[in-house]
Design a protein around this motif. Structure first.
Motif, mmCIF file in Angstrom:
data_model
loop_
_atom_site.group_PDB
_atom_site.id
_atom_site.type_symbol
_atom_site.label_atom_id
_atom_site.label_comp_id
_atom_site.label_asym_id
_atom_site.label_seq_id
_atom_site.Cartn_x
_atom_site.Cartn_y
_atom_site.Cartn_z
ATOM 1 N N GLU A 1 -8.055 2.057 -4.472
ATOM 2 C CA GLU A 1 -7.811 3.427 -4.906
ATOM 3 C C GLU A 1 -6.455 3.535 -5.623
ATOM 4 O O GLU A 1 -6.345 4.193 -6.659
ATOM 5 C CB GLU A 1 -7.868 4.353 -3.675
ATOM 6 C CG GLU A 1 -7.540 5.805 -3.933
ATOM 7 C CD GLU A 1 -8.572 6.527 -4.776
ATOM 8 O OE1 GLU A 1 -9.652 5.967 -5.029
ATOM 9 O OE2 GLU A 1 -8.276 7.651 -5.209
ATOM 10 N N ILE B 1 -30.503 -1.030 -0.197
ATOM 11 C CA ILE B 1 -29.537 -0.281 -1.018
ATOM 12 C C ILE B 1 -28.131 -0.280 -0.411
ATOM 13 O O ILE B 1 -27.301 0.555 -0.741
ATOM 14 C CB ILE B 1 -30.007 1.173 -1.260
ATOM 15 C CG1 ILE B 1 -30.114 1.949 0.059
ATOM 16 C CG2 ILE B 1 -31.329 1.200 -1.998
ATOM 17 C CD1 ILE B 1 -30.375 3.452 -0.135
ATOM 18 N N LYS C 1 -20.374 -16.221 5.973
ATOM 19 C CA LYS C 1 -20.271 -15.320 7.123
ATOM 20 C C LYS C 1 -19.505 -14.045 6.751
ATOM 21 O O LYS C 1 -19.771 -12.973 7.273
ATOM 22 C CB LYS C 1 -19.554 -16.067 8.244
ATOM 23 C CG LYS C 1 -19.428 -15.333 9.543
ATOM 24 C CD LYS C 1 -18.891 -16.309 10.604
ATOM 25 C CE LYS C 1 -17.986 -15.643 11.603
ATOM 26 N NZ LYS C 1 -16.680 -15.197 11.107
ATOM 27 N N ILE D 1 -21.655 -1.734 1.003
ATOM 28 C CA ILE D 1 -20.275 -1.892 1.503
ATOM 29 C C ILE D 1 -19.888 -3.376 1.557
ATOM 30 O O ILE D 1 -18.856 -3.784 1.033
ATOM 31 C CB ILE D 1 -20.097 -1.243 2.889
ATOM 32 C CG1 ILE D 1 -20.293 0.275 2.781
ATOM 33 C CG2 ILE D 1 -18.717 -1.541 3.457
ATOM 34 C CD1 ILE D 1 -20.260 1.000 4.111
ATOM 35 N N VAL E 1 -9.901 -0.874 0.617
ATOM 36 C CA VAL E 1 -10.362 0.366 -0.018
ATOM 37 C C VAL E 1 -9.176 1.134 -0.590
ATOM 38 O O VAL E 1 -9.200 1.596 -1.730
ATOM 39 C CB VAL E 1 -11.137 1.232 1.001
ATOM 40 C CG1 VAL E 1 -11.415 2.617 0.438
ATOM 41 C CG2 VAL E 1 -12.446 0.549 1.400
ATOM 42 N N TYR E 2 -8.109 1.232 0.213
ATOM 43 C CA TYR E 2 -6.935 1.996 -0.222
ATOM 44 C C TYR E 2 -6.249 1.312 -1.404
ATOM 45 O O TYR E 2 -5.857 1.965 -2.372
ATOM 46 C CB TYR E 2 -5.973 2.145 0.962
ATOM 47 C CG TYR E 2 -4.847 3.126 0.736
ATOM 48 C CD1 TYR E 2 -5.050 4.312 0.037
ATOM 49 C CD2 TYR E 2 -3.577 2.873 1.249
ATOM 50 C CE1 TYR E 2 -4.013 5.213 -0.157
ATOM 51 C CE2 TYR E 2 -2.527 3.769 1.063
ATOM 52 C CZ TYR E 2 -2.754 4.938 0.363
ATOM 53 O OH TYR E 2 -1.718 5.820 0.180
ATOM 54 N N GLU F 1 1.454 4.060 -1.891
ATOM 55 C CA GLU F 1 0.824 4.727 -3.037
ATOM 56 C C GLU F 1 1.812 5.515 -3.891
ATOM 57 O O GLU F 1 1.903 5.321 -5.106
ATOM 58 C CB GLU F 1 -0.298 5.650 -2.534
ATOM 59 C CG GLU F 1 -1.033 6.361 -3.663
ATOM 60 C CD GLU F 1 -2.191 7.224 -3.166
ATOM 61 O OE1 GLU F 1 -2.303 7.455 -1.949
ATOM 62 O OE2 GLU F 1 -2.984 7.669 -4.009
ATOM 63 N N LEU G 1 0.813 -1.218 0.000
ATOM 64 C CA LEU G 1 0.000 0.000 0.000
ATOM 65 C C LEU G 1 0.847 1.269 0.000
ATOM 66 O O LEU G 1 0.487 2.263 0.638
ATOM 67 C CB LEU G 1 -0.959 0.011 1.194
ATOM 68 C CG LEU G 1 -1.845 -1.229 1.370
ATOM 69 C CD1 LEU G 1 -2.709 -1.079 2.625
ATOM 70 C CD2 LEU G 1 -2.736 -1.437 0.153
ATOM 71 N N PHE H 1 -7.378 -5.150 6.719
ATOM 72 C CA PHE H 1 -8.783 -4.925 7.052
ATOM 73 C C PHE H 1 -9.434 -4.100 5.942
ATOM 74 O O PHE H 1 -8.788 -3.771 4.950
ATOM 75 C CB PHE H 1 -8.890 -4.271 8.429
ATOM 76 C CG PHE H 1 -8.407 -5.177 9.526
ATOM 77 C CD1 PHE H 1 -9.292 -6.022 10.180
ATOM 78 C CD2 PHE H 1 -7.063 -5.242 9.854
ATOM 79 C CE1 PHE H 1 -8.846 -6.897 11.152
ATOM 80 C CE2 PHE H 1 -6.605 -6.118 10.834
ATOM 81 C CZ PHE H 1 -7.499 -6.945 11.474
ATOM 82 N N ILE H 2 -10.700 -3.765 6.146
ATOM 83 C CA ILE H 2 -11.440 -3.096 5.073
ATOM 84 C C ILE H 2 -10.744 -1.820 4.560
ATOM 85 O O ILE H 2 -10.664 -1.610 3.359
ATOM 86 C CB ILE H 2 -12.900 -2.829 5.502
ATOM 87 C CG1 ILE H 2 -13.610 -4.166 5.750
ATOM 88 C CG2 ILE H 2 -13.652 -2.055 4.415
ATOM 89 C CD1 ILE H 2 -14.980 -4.033 6.408
ATOM 90 N N PRO H 3 -10.219 -0.960 5.458
ATOM 91 C CA PRO H 3 -9.555 0.248 4.936
ATOM 92 C C PRO H 3 -8.406 -0.078 3.981
ATOM 93 O O PRO H 3 -8.172 0.648 3.015
ATOM 94 C CB PRO H 3 -9.025 0.940 6.199
ATOM 95 C CG PRO H 3 -9.885 0.438 7.290
ATOM 96 C CD PRO H 3 -10.236 -0.981 6.932
ATOM 97 N N ASP H 4 -7.707 -1.192 4.249
ATOM 98 C CA ASP H 4 -6.597 -1.581 3.373
ATOM 99 C C ASP H 4 -7.115 -1.982 1.989
ATOM 100 O O ASP H 4 -6.492 -1.675 0.979
ATOM 101 C CB ASP H 4 -5.814 -2.734 4.008
ATOM 102 C CG ASP H 4 -5.368 -2.410 5.429
ATOM 103 O OD1 ASP H 4 -4.608 -1.445 5.593
ATOM 104 O OD2 ASP H 4 -5.807 -3.100 6.358
ATOM 105 N N GLY I 1 -25.213 -8.339 6.871
ATOM 106 C CA GLY I 1 -25.916 -7.934 8.096
ATOM 107 C C GLY I 1 -26.455 -9.030 8.987
ATOM 108 O O GLY I 1 -25.731 -9.629 9.774
ATOM 109 N N ARG J 1 -6.806 2.119 -8.976
ATOM 110 C CA ARG J 1 -7.530 3.029 -9.869
ATOM 111 C C ARG J 1 -6.565 4.058 -10.482
ATOM 112 O O ARG J 1 -6.583 4.312 -11.688
ATOM 113 C CB ARG J 1 -8.646 3.744 -9.087
ATOM 114 C CG ARG J 1 -9.599 4.564 -9.949
ATOM 115 C CD ARG J 1 -10.565 5.380 -9.097
ATOM 116 N NE ARG J 1 -9.890 6.365 -8.256
ATOM 117 C CZ ARG J 1 -9.406 7.537 -8.676
ATOM 118 N NH1 ARG J 1 -9.537 7.874 -9.951
ATOM 119 N NH2 ARG J 1 -8.808 8.358 -7.852
ATOM 120 N N VAL J 2 -5.716 4.621 -9.610
ATOM 121 C CA VAL J 2 -4.752 5.623 -10.092
ATOM 122 C C VAL J 2 -3.788 4.983 -11.092
ATOM 123 O O VAL J 2 -3.512 5.538 -12.163
ATOM 124 C CB VAL J 2 -3.974 6.240 -8.899
ATOM 125 C CG1 VAL J 2 -2.923 7.221 -9.403
ATOM 126 C CG2 VAL J 2 -4.932 6.938 -7.940
#
Lengths: 210, 450
Positions: free
Chosen positions: A64, A98, A194, A101, A60-61, A14, A12, A55-58, A177, A67-68
């Motif tokens: 991103e 709707i 799960k 995530i 997402v990052y 960037e 990560l 984890f999830i933030p990793d 959920g 994408r770049v």
């Protein structure tokens, strides 16, 4: 020697990853190879996520950064990066709900694990799932939902698949959920996952690669 | 002589807040008239039971039971969520039927549906609601987005109120576009500042936005009139509402509705210092919000819906760095003023339990959903009362016997020594009525402390 894009992306970093890509492009490196390295980096990200190192933030990052990187490389790509896929999956959040995530995380994990995912989005009526299954011939369907109202929407979706005569051609997984094995039985789906890793395991099992 | 509020310790303040709750005022500000001495006793017994569970000083007479639904009362009464948001009489009828039919010790009032027409007047974009983005028989749901841009931290930190009025509100309410043209009110300083700074208020878009503002206000007033009368009636019948109002963990303020999940996650990597500064900046505002509401309502319990701190949403290190410090500060600020924070740990929080148990005993009330409840009892449960854990799936598709077994097992695991309240673990829409009855009836039958 060019620095290692695979690991830089997996770690990560960037700015470094972008520098490497720019350097490689200006050095005339094959853009297809760059994207292939990026894909390998994302594979490691997925692996680290499944081992609870990321984890999830990793995720997402990393998405991103990818994408770049893709934006930089895309103009130079002459052929498309078609790699061989393990199998097709139709995925979506069911009617009335709707939330995206959780769905996006599973789609991400299926994608980096080599599946061709057809993500329909959120609030998807049963008939849309049926149409997409017919169109793609996907043998796996993922139904996502966060709210308790999704219990009935999932049941209706499975019934619509059955009514279209496709029930024995697809395996259906549910998740999100308040889902559980109890709800799996209620909806008539084949399995409850799960978390994202469980979803990937199910898909691999069903395609005979896991 | 009675002590003044300022002279009281936080223990005394909490006791005083419970006393106010025990002697409620009606919506006109007069002492509430109960239906009968029996309903008055039932009201006070219920609050005392809840208070004893929260304070963890002595055992309640039995394990209290809450029902905390989302739109379940609406479906149960046979109306749609859309009707409940636009017809306040129908809404009140549905929630009254719910409370009187199921008789929980604590309920959430009739506030869940809210005022649909006000949202319509304001052209609210942050949520889709029945008839506006979701079907009339579905509940409202949030539309995530970057309502605050990545480069706007400075603006938020410098002047949060100004950022909200001039930037955030025009983005989430279509009808408040005109507020983008508003001046900073802190510029109205001197003779020459008056005329100059009032110019924007004469502009047609600003005036149109204010018109919507006032209309929405009138509608909100109509709605709260119905809610107030409902509260009086239900309290007079002996059933206390368990929430006075709400506040949030600063990380969720930014992560839910300002930057969004994706935005805040990227900010943790790209601009962590700005994010931390903004979290600090919001902390006193969130404390004031909770304390102010509790004071106004004369009621100690302030709800805190928790979102981005759940298992998996952050690593352990990220949770400790970004989520927990300001969340804890908000709770401690509320506690200092006699307020009982009620954080709702929806989803799974098993990996957070050891961190969040760093709280003074008997001062908080935690909603637990799918976290490992036995572990929760051994960690957080040592210092905090917990409620919840009855899962949505068996409420919706299980049998009363399954619910009964679940609740008995839950009481065996968690109720020993007090500090536990039986309740559903997540706000639910769909459930079988007989299963909801089973939650309450089983608790009343098996939850008696001997």
């Amino acid at each position: 020697m060019a620095k290692d894009l695979v690991n830089t992306l997996a770690d990560l970093k960037e700015q470094e990853a972008i520098e490497i890509v720019k350097d490689r492009l200006s050095a005339g490196d094959d853009p297809f190879k760059i994207m292939e390295d990026a894909r390998k980096g994302m594979e490691i990200v997925g692996k680290r996520f499944s081992e609870s190192e990321y984890f999830i933030p990793d995720l997402v990052y990393s998405g991103e950064i990818l994408r770049v990187v893709t934006e930089l490389v895309k103009p130079k790509l002459t052929k498309t990066t078609e790699s061989k896929k393990l199998g097709k999956v139709v995925f979506g959040t069911v009617a009335g709900d709707i939330h995206d995530i959780g769905k996006d995380i599973v789609v991400f994990m299926l994608d980096v694990n080599g599946f061709e995912v057809h993500d329909l989005g959120v609030d998807i009526p049963a008939q849309k799932f049926v149409e997409k299954i017919k169109e793609t011939g996907a043998p796996i369907v993922g139904l996502s939902g966060f709210l308790t109202l999704a219990f009935d929407s999932m049941k209706e979706t499975v019934e619509a698949i059955k009514a279209a005569g496709l029930r024995d051609k697809v395996k259906v997984m549910i998740g999100g959920g308040q889902m559980s094995d109890e709800i799996k039985n209620y909806t008539g789906a084949d399995a409850y996952g799960k978390d994202a890793m469980a979803g990937v395991s199910l898909a691999k099992k069903w395609t005979g690669v896991g | 002589m009675e002590k003044q509020w300022e002279e009281m310790s936080s223990d005394e303040k909490q006791e005083e807040m419970f006393n106010r709750w025990l002697s409620p005022k009606d919506s006109q500000g007069n002492g509430l008239k109960f239906q009968s001495p029996q309903t008055e006793k039932a009201f006070k017994d219920r609050i005392t039971r809840i208070k004893d569970a929260i304070q963890m000083k002595k055992l309640p007479d039995r394990v209290p039971v809450f029902l905390a639904p989302s739109f379940f009362p609406v479906y149960y009464a046979g109306i749609t969520p859309q009707e409940s948001m636009y017809d306040y009489d129908k809404c009140c009828m549905a929630f009254k039927k719910f409370v009187l039919d199921f008789e929980p010790d604590g309920h959430l009032g009739a506030f869940v549906p809210g005022a649909g027409k006000a949202l319509e007047i304001l052209d609210y974009k942050l949520y889709s609601w029945p008839g506006h983005g979701v079907s009339p028989d579905a509940s409202y749901q949030a539309n995530e987005g970057e309502y605050m841009k990545a480069n706007e931290y400075e603006a938020l930190i410098d002047d949060p109120s100004n950022f909200f009025s001039n930037t955030y509100l025009p983005r989430v309410f279509g009808a408040l576009e005109g507020f983008k043209m508003l001046p900073a009110l802190t510029g109205i300083l001197e003779m020459y500042g008056v005329a100059v700074n009032f110019i924007p208020f004469g502009l047609p878009p600003v005036q149109a936005s204010y018109k919507a503002f006032f209309e929405a206000g009138a509608e909100a007033l109509k709605w709260i009139g119905a809610m107030g009368a409902w509260n009086d009636e239900i309290a007079a019948a002996g059933f206390p509402i368990i929430v006075a109002g709400f506040t949030k963990a600063p990380f969720d303020v930014i992560g839910d509705t300002l930057r969004g999940t994706r935005g805040i996650m990227l900010d943790m990597y790209r601009q962590p210092d700005k994010l931390l500064e903004a979290l600090d900046r919001l902390t006193p505002l969130m404390i004031k919000m909770g304390v102010g509401t509790a004071q106004m309502a004369g009621h100690p319990l302030i709800f805190m819906p928790l979102h981005k701190g759940a298992d998996g949403f952050l690593s352990d290190a990220q949770f400790k760095k970004f989520y927990w410090p300001t969340f804890r500060k908000v709770m401690m600020g509320l506690i200092a003023e006699g307020v009982v924070p009620m954080p709702a740990a929806e989803g799974r929080w098993t990996t957070r339990l050891e961190v969040v148990q760093d709280l003074p005993k008997g001062k908080t009330l935690w909603m637990i959903d799918q976290s490992d409840i036995a572990k929760a009892k051994k960690t957080l449960g040592k210092v905090a009362c917990m409620y919840g854990n009855v899962p949505s799936d068996i409420l919706a598709v299980g049998t009363p016997q399954q619910v009964k077994d679940y609740v008995k097992n839950l009481i065996n695991t968690c109720a020993k020594g007090g500090g536990f309240i039986v309740s559903n673990g997540a706000f639910f829409d769909q459930a079988k009525a007989e299963n909801v009855h089973a939650v309450v009836d089983t608790t009343k039958e098996y939850g008696v402390y001997k």
